[in-house]
Design an enzyme around this catalytic site. Structure first.
Site, mmCIF file in Angstrom:
data_model
loop_
_atom_site.group_PDB
_atom_site.id
_atom_site.type_symbol
_atom_site.label_atom_id
_atom_site.label_comp_id
_atom_site.label_asym_id
_atom_site.label_seq_id
_atom_site.Cartn_x
_atom_site.Cartn_y
_atom_site.Cartn_z
ATOM 1 N N HIS A 110 0.825 -1.215 0.000
ATOM 2 C CA HIS A 110 0.000 0.000 0.000
ATOM 3 C C HIS A 110 0.851 1.254 0.000
ATOM 4 O O HIS A 110 2.009 1.246 0.408
ATOM 5 C CB HIS A 110 -0.938 0.016 1.211
ATOM 6 C CG HIS A 110 -0.226 0.128 2.537
ATOM 7 N ND1 HIS A 110 0.458 -0.920 3.124
ATOM 8 C CD2 HIS A 110 -0.080 1.174 3.383
ATOM 9 C CE1 HIS A 110 0.977 -0.535 4.273
ATOM 10 N NE2 HIS A 110 0.684 0.743 4.454
ATOM 11 N N HIS A 270 4.659 0.199 0.303
ATOM 12 C CA HIS A 270 5.412 -0.586 1.287
ATOM 13 C C HIS A 270 4.542 -1.708 1.853
ATOM 14 O O HIS A 270 3.318 -1.712 1.687
ATOM 15 C CB HIS A 270 5.990 0.304 2.397
ATOM 16 C CG HIS A 270 4.966 1.140 3.095
ATOM 17 N ND1 HIS A 270 4.477 2.313 2.574
ATOM 18 C CD2 HIS A 270 4.337 0.970 4.281
ATOM 19 C CE1 HIS A 270 3.593 2.839 3.398
ATOM 20 N NE2 HIS A 270 3.478 2.039 4.451
HETATM 21 C C1 SIN Z 1 3.116 1.408 7.630
HETATM 22 O O1 SIN Z 1 2.477 0.629 6.921
HETATM 23 O O2 SIN Z 1 3.039 2.628 7.465
HETATM 24 C C2 SIN Z 1 4.010 0.881 8.731
HETATM 25 C C3 SIN Z 1 5.089 0.002 8.231
HETATM 26 C C4 SIN Z 1 5.739 -0.816 9.308
HETATM 27 O O3 SIN Z 1 5.215 -0.915 10.426
HETATM 28 O O4 SIN Z 1 6.803 -1.380 9.043
#
Ligand code: SIN
Length: 294
Positions: A110, A270
């Site tokens: 996302h 990510h």
């Molecule tokens: C997120 O999705 O913004 C957090 C990513 C994470 O906790 O590594």
């Protein structure tokens, strides 16, 4: 007294790219001090545009310093579902523990909060506590994902727009009344499928796990009869969303306490790998407000 100028500080940043397409680790930078140095902030901004996600180790900074650093890039915003630190508005607490195993929203590719009309500019995420192994985060370069699409797909998606929904993602597990209240507060947003990066002018493939459907696919050019709509639109959207999964566009980061990642939310996606329960994982994220996509 020795005065260290911005220029002297910026010259000392060491940059190590982590892959050929995305991500660099910066060393010899303390983010607490950077917040007082306009030259260093400008250097970090330029590196962010180039590498899309920057990593910093051993940042033993306070929450106030974390917020002060992120504030150089814009106002911060809270999350409507995930709570913030009470003393530091805009510093969202992404805390996972054995007691909250089902509370899992980050293990999907996302771009943060594209259900907003103005999705975030970027985020500064600091690791407070992590499992001894596991709990990595991955990022994908969505400029590269667009650039390497087949030409016929690029032609097909030029001008397409898509809806992005908090209701269908964070809202899905809520009782209907709460879900509808969330939707009333954050109506679905619409963005171009190919976004132009506001600073670099690059084309970005801008659909992700929050995207539900195209809003302008159902035209005579694409749809002869009703059955063309679902196969064409749904499969095309699913194909585009799946591009973030291609390893050539990705970097994977292994956390340690006090590691920091700073990503450009306009050109990346990510995925937080959820392979660590029953361990704890505590992250704090400063989300920086962004601009409309048009
Ligand atoms: C997120 O999705 O913004 C957090 C990513 C994470 O906790 O590594």
């Amino acid at each position: 007294m020795n005065v260290i100028t911005s220029a002297a500080l910026t010259r000392s940043i060491h940059v190590e790219p982590l892959t050929c397409t995305i991500g660099a680790e910066l060393s010899n930078v303390q983010l607490g001090a950077a917040a007082h140095d306009a030259g260093l902030i400008a250097e970090i901004r330029a590196l962010l545009l180039k590498h899309r996600v920057l990593f910093f180790r051993d940042q033993d900074i306070s929450r106030a310093e974390h917020v002060a650093f992120a504030r150089h890039f814009g106002e911060l915003e809270d999350h409507p579902v995930v709570g913030s630190d009470p003393e530091h508005p805009g510093l969202v607490r992404i805390y996972k523990s054995p007691e909250t195993p089902a509370d899992r929203y980050e293990n999907a590719w996302h771009t943060d909060a594209t259900w907003r009309e103005k999705p975030p500019f970027g985020c500064v995420l600091r690791c407070v506590e992590c499992p001894p192994v596991g709990g990595d985060t991955m990022w994908a370069n969505m400029v590269e994902a667009y650039a390497r699409l087949p030409g016929d797909i690029k032609a097909k998606i030029a001008g397409l727009r898509a809806r992005h929904s908090i209701e269908a993602s964070f809202g899905a597990a809520m009782p209907m009344e709460r879900r509808l209240a969330l939707k009333a507060q954050f109506p679905d947003a619409e963005h171009p499928v190919v976004r132009t990066h506001p600073e670099t002018g690059e084309k970005v493939l801008f659909v992700n796990g929050f995207s539900t459907h195209f809003t302008n696919f159902h035209t005579p050019e694409h749809v002869r009869f009703g059955q063309d709509y679902q196969p064409g639109a749904a499969q095309l959207l699913s194909y585009l969303i799946s591009q973030a999964q291609i390893p050539e566009y990705q970097v994977r980061f292994r956390w340690k306490p006090n590691s920091v990642a700073f990503w450009d939310n306009r050109s990346t996606q990510h995925y937080a790998v959820m392979d660590y329960p029953p361990c704890h994982r505590k992250m704090e994220r400063a989300g920086i407000m962004g601009e409309a996509t048009f």
